[in-house]
Design a protein around this motif. Structure first.
Motif, PDB file in Angstrom:
ATOM      1  N   GLU A  54       0.820  -1.225   0.000  1.00  0.00           N
ATOM      2  CA  GLU A  54       0.000   0.000   0.000  1.00  0.00           C
ATOM      3  C   GLU A  54       0.845   1.262   0.000  1.00  0.00           C
ATOM      4  O   GLU A  54       0.331   2.353  -0.225  1.00  0.00           O
ATOM      5  CB  GLU A  54      -0.940   0.013   1.207  1.00  0.00           C
ATOM      6  CG  GLU A  54      -2.105  -0.958   1.109  1.00  0.00           C
ATOM      7  CD  GLU A  54      -1.672  -2.409   1.267  1.00  0.00           C
ATOM      8  OE1 GLU A  54      -0.736  -2.664   2.053  1.00  0.00           O
ATOM      9  OE2 GLU A  54      -2.246  -3.276   0.581  1.00  0.00           O
ATOM     10  N   GLY A  55       2.137   1.122   0.305  1.00  0.00           N
ATOM     11  CA  GLY A  55       3.018   2.293   0.296  1.00  0.00           C
ATOM     12  C   GLY A  55       3.406   2.796   1.657  1.00  0.00           C
ATOM     13  O   GLY A  55       4.103   3.812   1.770  1.00  0.00           O
ATOM     14  N   SER A  56       2.972   2.124   2.745  1.00  0.00           N
ATOM     15  CA  SER A  56       3.336   2.539   4.102  1.00  0.00           C
ATOM     16  C   SER A  56       4.226   1.474   4.728  1.00  0.00           C
ATOM     17  O   SER A  56       4.758   0.605   4.032  1.00  0.00           O
ATOM     18  CB  SER A  56       2.082   2.756   4.949  1.00  0.00           C
ATOM     19  OG  SER A  56       1.330   1.559   5.070  1.00  0.00           O
ATOM     20  N   TRP A  57       4.399   1.539   6.039  1.00  0.00           N
ATOM     21  CA  TRP A  57       5.264   0.598   6.742  1.00  0.00           C
ATOM     22  C   TRP A  57       4.505  -0.025   7.913  1.00  0.00           C
ATOM     23  O   TRP A  57       3.679   0.636   8.548  1.00  0.00           O
ATOM     24  CB  TRP A  57       6.525   1.310   7.236  1.00  0.00           C
ATOM     25  CG  TRP A  57       7.531   1.488   6.139  1.00  0.00           C
ATOM     26  CD1 TRP A  57       8.618   0.712   5.884  1.00  0.00           C
ATOM     27  CD2 TRP A  57       7.538   2.500   5.119  1.00  0.00           C
ATOM     28  NE1 TRP A  57       9.297   1.161   4.779  1.00  0.00           N
ATOM     29  CE2 TRP A  57       8.664   2.251   4.285  1.00  0.00           C
ATOM     30  CE3 TRP A  57       6.708   3.580   4.809  1.00  0.00           C
ATOM     31  CZ2 TRP A  57       8.972   3.048   3.179  1.00  0.00           C
ATOM     32  CZ3 TRP A  57       7.013   4.367   3.709  1.00  0.00           C
ATOM     33  CH2 TRP A  57       8.131   4.105   2.905  1.00  0.00           C
ATOM     34  N   ASN A  58       4.803  -1.293   8.194  1.00  0.00           N
ATOM     35  CA  ASN A  58       4.041  -2.044   9.197  1.00  0.00           C
ATOM     36  C   ASN A  58       4.665  -1.986  10.582  1.00  0.00           C
ATOM     37  O   ASN A  58       4.799  -3.003  11.253  1.00  0.00           O
ATOM     38  CB  ASN A  58       3.915  -3.509   8.762  1.00  0.00           C
ATOM     39  CG  ASN A  58       3.136  -3.660   7.468  1.00  0.00           C
ATOM     40  OD1 ASN A  58       2.206  -2.907   7.200  1.00  0.00           O
ATOM     41  ND2 ASN A  58       3.546  -4.621   6.654  1.00  0.00           N
ATOM     42  N   ASP A  59       5.042  -0.785  11.034  1.00  0.00           N
ATOM     43  CA  ASP A  59       5.513  -0.652  12.405  1.00  0.00           C
ATOM     44  C   ASP A  59       4.610   0.326  13.138  1.00  0.00           C
ATOM     45  O   ASP A  59       3.557   0.711  12.621  1.00  0.00           O
ATOM     46  CB  ASP A  59       6.994  -0.250  12.464  1.00  0.00           C
ATOM     47  CG  ASP A  59       7.292   1.034  11.691  1.00  0.00           C
ATOM     48  OD1 ASP A  59       6.449   1.949  11.716  1.00  0.00           O
ATOM     49  OD2 ASP A  59       8.375   1.121  11.077  1.00  0.00           O
ATOM     50  N   VAL A  67       4.726  10.022   8.446  1.00  0.00           N
ATOM     51  CA  VAL A  67       5.906   9.165   8.370  1.00  0.00           C
ATOM     52  C   VAL A  67       6.177   8.767   6.921  1.00  0.00           C
ATOM     53  O   VAL A  67       7.327   8.772   6.468  1.00  0.00           O
ATOM     54  CB  VAL A  67       5.733   7.923   9.263  1.00  0.00           C
ATOM     55  CG1 VAL A  67       6.893   6.952   9.081  1.00  0.00           C
ATOM     56  CG2 VAL A  67       5.629   8.353  10.726  1.00  0.00           C
ATOM     57  N   VAL A  68       5.133   8.437   6.188  1.00  0.00           N
ATOM     58  CA  VAL A  68       5.299   8.116   4.769  1.00  0.00           C
ATOM     59  C   VAL A  68       5.870   9.327   4.025  1.00  0.00           C
ATOM     60  O   VAL A  68       6.719   9.194   3.143  1.00  0.00           O
ATOM     61  CB  VAL A  68       3.971   7.659   4.152  1.00  0.00           C
ATOM     62  CG1 VAL A  68       4.113   7.424   2.652  1.00  0.00           C
ATOM     63  CG2 VAL A  68       3.491   6.379   4.841  1.00  0.00           C
ATOM     64  N   GLY A  69       5.405  10.519   4.401  1.00  0.00           N
ATOM     65  CA  GLY A  69       5.937  11.740   3.796  1.00  0.00           C
ATOM     66  C   GLY A  69       7.413  11.935   4.090  1.00  0.00           C
ATOM     67  O   GLY A  69       8.190  12.324   3.210  1.00  0.00           O
ATOM     68  N   LEU A  70       7.828  11.668   5.328  1.00  0.00           N
ATOM     69  CA  LEU A  70       9.242  11.790   5.679  1.00  0.00           C
ATOM     70  C   LEU A  70      10.077  10.758   4.927  1.00  0.00           C
ATOM     71  O   LEU A  70      11.188  11.066   4.471  1.00  0.00           O
ATOM     72  CB  LEU A  70       9.420  11.630   7.190  1.00  0.00           C
ATOM     73  CG  LEU A  70       8.881  12.776   8.045  1.00  0.00           C
ATOM     74  CD1 LEU A  70       8.938  12.409   9.528  1.00  0.00           C
ATOM     75  CD2 LEU A  70       9.667  14.062   7.797  1.00  0.00           C
ATOM     76  N   CYS A  71       9.557   9.550   4.793  1.00  0.00           N
ATOM     77  CA  CYS A  71      10.261   8.522   4.014  1.00  0.00           C
ATOM     78  C   CYS A  71      10.390   8.961   2.555  1.00  0.00           C
ATOM     79  O   CYS A  71      11.454   8.805   1.937  1.00  0.00           O
ATOM     80  CB  CYS A  71       9.534   7.194   4.111  1.00  0.00           C
ATOM     81  SG  CYS A  71       9.616   6.408   5.742  1.00  0.00           S
ATOM     82  N   LEU A  72       9.307   9.507   2.009  1.00  0.00           N
ATOM     83  CA  LEU A  72       9.350  10.003   0.634  1.00  0.00           C
ATOM     84  C   LEU A  72      10.431  11.061   0.471  1.00  0.00           C
ATOM     85  O   LEU A  72      11.224  11.036  -0.478  1.00  0.00           O
ATOM     86  CB  LEU A  72       7.979  10.573   0.258  1.00  0.00           C
ATOM     87  CG  LEU A  72       7.880  11.356  -1.059  1.00  0.00           C
ATOM     88  CD1 LEU A  72       8.292  10.487  -2.241  1.00  0.00           C
ATOM     89  CD2 LEU A  72       6.456  11.883  -1.253  1.00  0.00           C
TER      90      LEU A  72
END
Length: 330
Positions: A54-59, A67-72
């Motif tokens: 889905e594009g996110s992380w499982n933690d 958090v997804v934005g920071l990873c991006l």
């Protein structure tokens, strides 16, 4: 790409040509230390391998749009081609996840202004770099929500929700940086909105230059870094108050936030990079050594907020060495 996005991309690429003229020196023929590059690539590899479909992380916090934005941003900051490079698929999934979490009704991303602010900044950095026609309207909606939330807020700033009637420096700083990012991307951001946001932050600055959470009392380095960064991005450097804040950060180069260490890393690196070449060089050397010890063999950094957040925060605190993102330029 639209004409506007092509123009923005050309301006961004053209800006890279001026980086060698900046004050902070680069090693001839070796602009990035090998250790830093190795750490950064290992961190990105961890994020690629651990991202879900889905594009996110499982933690613990990996499903938050912030958090997804920071990873991006961590991927974009490395300077690889975001459309065809080695991380293009991961970058695309990040953007799709952020867009899927935006409400059609009002442009709100996620369930808090923290999520909204960091996700908006990520979209602003991706705009003009990533070939996705959905980014532009989503970014405009996100910016409009930030501005409308401020208009309703008696403090002229922001807190946890768009309807909040009070404000704090962390949420407000997040929205201001997102607005600066959007403005850099070519969107219209009223100067009055910037002025009002900075005025709130100034009311939270103590006599010693430190910034408090909701008032001038109880100043902390993390909050002070946010204040210094916002003033620097607004080109409001200088003056006794600003100098005191920078001096305060200089006195806390060995500080580590016990509760939000990577949040502090993220803001401290940017604040010093924008405000003081000497202090940033000192901090950057210390930070590189500090993070090298903490990085795990799988490339992640540990933290009770989840490895995605910790790893993205650590990487972004190192990303000033690359200076590819517009928000990371001077």
């Amino acid at each position: 790409m639209s004409g506007l996005r092509i123009s923005l991309l050309l301006a961004w690429v053209g800006g890279l040509a001026t980086l060698d003229a900046q004050v902070i020196p680069r090693r001839p023929n070796d602009p990035i230390p090998a250790q830093l590059e190795s750490m950064y690539e290992r961190g990105l590899t961890y994020l690629v391998r651990s991202q879900n479909a889905e594009g996110s992380w499982n933690d613990s916090m990996g499903g938050e749009p912030a958090v997804v934005g920071l990873c991006l941003k961590a991927f974009l900051a490395h300077g690889d081609d975001p459309n065809h490079g080695p991380y293009a698929e991961t970058i695309g999934r990040c953007i799709d996840y952020i867009l899927s979490n935006q409400k059609d009704r009002n442009g709100y991303i996620g369930n808090s202004m923290y999520n909204h602010g960091f996700a908006t900044l990520a979209l602003a950095e991706a705009y003009g770099m990533v070939d996705n026609p959905k980014i532009a309207p989503a970014l405009q909606q996100a910016v409009d929500l930030i501005l409308s939330a401020q208009e309703r807020n008696p403090a002229g700033a922001w807190r946890y929700s768009p309807e909040s009637r009070d404000a704090d420096t962390t949420v407000s700083g997040c929205q201001l940086v997102a607005l600066f990012g959007a403005r850099n991307a070519g969107l219209g951001v009223p100067e009055e909105s910037i002025r009002k946001g900075l005025a709130f932050l100034s009311r939270c600055r103590g006599e010693d230059g430190s910034y408090g959470y909701t008032s001038a009392g109880g100043g902390k380095p993390t909050l002070t870094a946010i204040g210094v960064l916002c003033l620097s991005l607004a080109k409001e450097e200088g003056g006794k108050a600003f100098d005191k804040s920078v001096d305060y950060l200089g006195e806390n180069l060995d500080y580590r936030d016990q509760h939000y260490p990577y949040y502090f890393e993220y803001y401290m690196s940017q604040a010093l990079f924008q405000s003081s070449d000497d202090l940033w060089n000192q901090w950057n050397d210390k930070n590189l050594r500090y993070l090298a010890v903490l990085q795990r063999t799988d490339g992640s950094w540990p933290g009770d907020k989840g490895e995605a957040f910790s790893t993205a925060g650590a990487l972004l605190s190192l990303a000033l060495n690359y200076r590819y993102l517009p928000i990371y330029e001077k």
